[in-house]
Each structure stands twice: as structure tokens, then as C-alpha cells.
Design a protein around this motif. Structure first.
Motif, PDB file in Angstrom:
ATOM      1  N   LEU A  10       0.845  -1.202   0.000  1.00  0.00           N
ATOM      2  CA  LEU A  10       0.000   0.000   0.000  1.00  0.00           C
ATOM      3  C   LEU A  10       0.880   1.253   0.000  1.00  0.00           C
ATOM      4  N   ARG A  14       0.541   3.760  -3.091  1.00  0.00           N
ATOM      5  CA  ARG A  14      -0.469   4.776  -2.792  1.00  0.00           C
ATOM      6  C   ARG A  14      -0.353   5.943  -3.763  1.00  0.00           C
ATOM      7  N   GLU A  31     -16.062   4.275   9.409  1.00  0.00           N
ATOM      8  CA  GLU A  31     -14.835   4.454   8.625  1.00  0.00           C
ATOM      9  C   GLU A  31     -14.200   5.823   8.885  1.00  0.00           C
ATOM     10  N   THR A 131      -7.086   5.041   1.976  1.00  0.00           N
ATOM     11  CA  THR A 131      -6.707   4.155   0.876  1.00  0.00           C
ATOM     12  C   THR A 131      -6.855   2.695   1.303  1.00  0.00           C
ATOM     13  N   GLY A 134     -10.222   1.466   1.023  1.00  0.00           N
ATOM     14  CA  GLY A 134     -10.752   1.366  -0.328  1.00  0.00           C
ATOM     15  C   GLY A 134     -11.275   2.662  -0.920  1.00  0.00           C
ATOM     16  N   SER A 170     -15.344   7.670  -3.199  1.00  0.00           N
ATOM     17  CA  SER A 170     -15.082   6.532  -4.080  1.00  0.00           C
ATOM     18  C   SER A 170     -14.476   7.055  -5.376  1.00  0.00           C
TER      19      SER A 170
END
Length: 194
Positions: A10, A14, A31, A131, A134, A170
């Protein structure tokens, strides 16, 4: 702590998403809590918590956009209707925006520079957390991060500044890679007598 190749992957891949291309859904309350907790886990010499968060969710994004449009129209009297409308829609670009406020305590043994760096680390941790959950994330400091009238509306104190507006949502388009510096160009090894 166990090794985590997933975390390394990641960090090595990223990439910021563009706020202009973010769509619903954004992070839910659970979240958001995870993102904020990750932000608060940064190095913090003196346990000062030299930062705080302002969340812009739902209609608050549009209401704050009205403030931005008003301030922009006064600062730029020749601005077109389209330019003012763009400013009005700034925070509506993403489902969630979080302003990270750097709050320095002057005159103490912890250098102001370290306090500022801690706020920057908060921003990066939050991007990484989003990240990992998601979501796309982008750290922006545009004109409104530095505008005294905007910061007055936000209630910023004398030793507070915006470290960044973090946009979360998103992703609607694939992210492109950008050139990164060659490690050999930015790395040296100190040796005695050099």
C-alpha cells in the motif's frame, strides 16, 4: 508486530485520487472514525496533539461552499459567474472533506517545527487509512486554506492554520502513475570526514 507485506505494498503504490473525480459513497461514520484515529496516531513530541479536525459532511459541504463563493467574489470582483460557481462547489467535489488544523503552542520546549510536522504526518496517515479502506483521498491546500476570512468563519485561533483539506470518496476513474524521484538522486550516506 507481525510483518505486513500488504502494508508495504500500500505504501509503495499509494497515489492520490483527484477530488474532481470522486463520487459517492464516501466513508461511513465508522470508517470516518477509523480515519481520524489513524490520524491521531502520529508522532507527537510532548503529547500536545498540535492538530484538530473539522468535518464537512452532507449539506455542510454546500453551506461552506456558499462561504467560499462569497469570500471569493469579494476578493475577485471581476470573477465570472462560472468562477464563483466553481468556488461554491469546491467541497461538494467529494462526499467527505476533513480540514486538518495545525495548532502550534509557542514558547515551549517542543519546537514549533516539530508541531507543524506532526500535523503533516496526521494528513498522510489519514490518506493512507482511507486508501486502506478502499477510498480515494486527496490532500489539498488551495487559496481558501490561507484566507483570513475563511479561517475566521472556521473559528481558527491565533496559532492555528490549515494544514490541509483532505477529500475522501469513491474513485470513478483509474489513477495514473506519476514520475517519482530516483532514490540515488535524493539519498546520500554520511561518512566521517566527508
Amino acid at each position: 508486530m507481525a510483518k505486513s507485506q500488504e502494508t508495504i505494498d500500500l505504501l509503495l503504490t499509494r497515489r492520490s485520487a483527484k477530488a474532481l473525480t470522486m463520487v459517492e459513497p464516501g466513508p461511513n461514520d465508522s470508517e470516518i472514525g477509523t480515519i481520524l484515529r489513524a490520524g491521531a496516531r502520529v508522532p507527537d513530541h510532548g503529547k500536545l496533539a498540535p492538530w484538530r479536525f473539522i468535518l464537512f459532511k452532507d449539506d455542510a459541504r454546500k453551506q461552506f461552499g456558499e462561504v467560499l463563493a462569497e469570500v471569493y467574489a469579494v476578493a475577485e470582483p471581476r470573477a465570472t459567474d462560472e468562477q464563483v460557481a466553481f468556488e461554491r462547489a469546491r467541497l461538494a467535489r467529494a462526499p467527505l472533506v476533513i480540514a486538518v488544523v495545525s495548532r502550534v503552542t509557542p514558547g515551549i520546549k517542543i519546537p514549533e517545527w516539530e508541531q507543524l510536522l506532526s500535523a503533516g504526518a496526521v494528513c498522510q496517515n489519514m490518506l493512507i487509512a482511507a486508501t486502506a479502506l478502499g477510498f480515494g483521498a486527496q490532500w489539498l491546500t488551495e487559496w481558501y486554506a490561507f484566507d483570513d476570512r475563511v479561517n475566521e468563519v472556521l473559528g481558527l485561533g491565533e496559532n492555528e492554520k490549515i494544514a490541509g483539506y483532505l477529500y475522501f470518496g469513491s474513485e470513478s476513474v483509474a489513477k495514473d502513475e506519476r514520475p517519482r524521484p530516483e532514490l540515488s538522486d535524493i539519498t546520500s550516506e554520511w561518512k566521517p570526514g566527508s
